[in-house]
Design a protein around this motif. Structure first.
Motif, PDB file in Angstrom:
ATOM      1  N   PHE A  45      40.676  38.515  45.117  1.00 22.48           N
ATOM      2  CA  PHE A  45      40.106  37.344  44.456  1.00 22.48           C
ATOM      3  C   PHE A  45      39.547  37.713  43.089  1.00 22.48           C
ATOM      4  O   PHE A  45      39.823  37.048  42.085  1.00 22.48           O
ATOM      5  CB  PHE A  45      39.008  36.739  45.335  1.00 22.48           C
ATOM      6  N   VAL A  46      38.776  38.798  43.027  1.00 22.30           N
ATOM      7  CA  VAL A  46      38.189  39.234  41.762  1.00 22.30           C
ATOM      8  C   VAL A  46      39.292  39.639  40.778  1.00 22.30           C
ATOM      9  O   VAL A  46      39.220  39.325  39.584  1.00 22.30           O
ATOM     10  CB  VAL A  46      37.196  40.397  42.000  1.00 22.30           C
ATOM     11  N   GLY A  48      42.326  38.442  40.702  1.00 21.47           N
ATOM     12  CA  GLY A  48      42.957  37.194  40.248  1.00 21.47           C
ATOM     13  C   GLY A  48      42.132  36.498  39.188  1.00 21.47           C
ATOM     14  O   GLY A  48      42.655  36.017  38.174  1.00 21.47           O
ATOM     15  N   VAL A  49      40.816  36.446  39.405  1.00 19.50           N
ATOM     16  CA  VAL A  49      39.932  35.820  38.415  1.00 19.50           C
ATOM     17  C   VAL A  49      39.984  36.593  37.100  1.00 19.50           C
ATOM     18  O   VAL A  49      40.054  36.005  36.019  1.00 19.50           O
ATOM     19  CB  VAL A  49      38.490  35.745  38.960  1.00 19.50           C
ATOM     20  N   VAL A  52      43.220  35.800  35.284  1.00 12.24           N
ATOM     21  CA  VAL A  52      43.202  34.466  34.673  1.00 12.24           C
ATOM     22  C   VAL A  52      42.336  34.477  33.418  1.00 12.24           C
ATOM     23  O   VAL A  52      42.737  33.977  32.371  1.00 12.24           O
ATOM     24  CB  VAL A  52      42.700  33.410  35.686  1.00 12.24           C
ATOM     25  N   LEU A  53      41.134  35.066  33.531  1.00 11.13           N
ATOM     26  CA  LEU A  53      40.257  35.121  32.365  1.00 11.13           C
ATOM     27  C   LEU A  53      40.850  35.989  31.270  1.00 11.13           C
ATOM     28  O   LEU A  53      40.675  35.706  30.081  1.00 11.13           O
ATOM     29  CB  LEU A  53      38.873  35.647  32.767  1.00 11.13           C
TER      30      LEU A  53
END
Length: 92
Positions: A45-46, A48-49, A52-53
């Motif tokens: 999850f981290v 992926g974030v 994206v950022l």
């Protein structure tokens, strides 16, 4: 040697007659596996974030710079136009 009915009863009880060490081992193996899965999920999850950022933030920075430059140029052109209008009014 256990009879078939005793083995079935043991399976129904779920390690009920197993030695305490085995029960603890199985319990902590399950807890460890659950923790492993949770850590993998959080890391994914981290990641992926961050991905994206990593794609959005540079775009936003470039957009902010472009908007800043457009506003600066617009102010300069407005000031020059205002000066020409004032000069034109003074000449007339």
């Amino acid at each position: 040697m256990k009879k078939r009915t005793e083995i079935q009863q043991d399976l129904k009880r779920g390690f009920g007659s197993a030695p305490t060490g085995i029960k603890i081992l199985v319990k902590w193996l399950l807890v460890g596996f659950g923790a492993y899965v949770a850590v993998r999920f959080v890391c994914a999850f981290v990641g992926g974030v961050a991905t994206v950022l990593g794609g959005i933030l540079p775009t936003l920075v470039v957009l902010a710079v472009v908007v800043f430059l457009i506003r600066a140029v617009w102010r300069i052109l407005s000031a020059i136009l205002l000066l020409f209008i004032i000069l034109f009014c003074v000449i007339l």
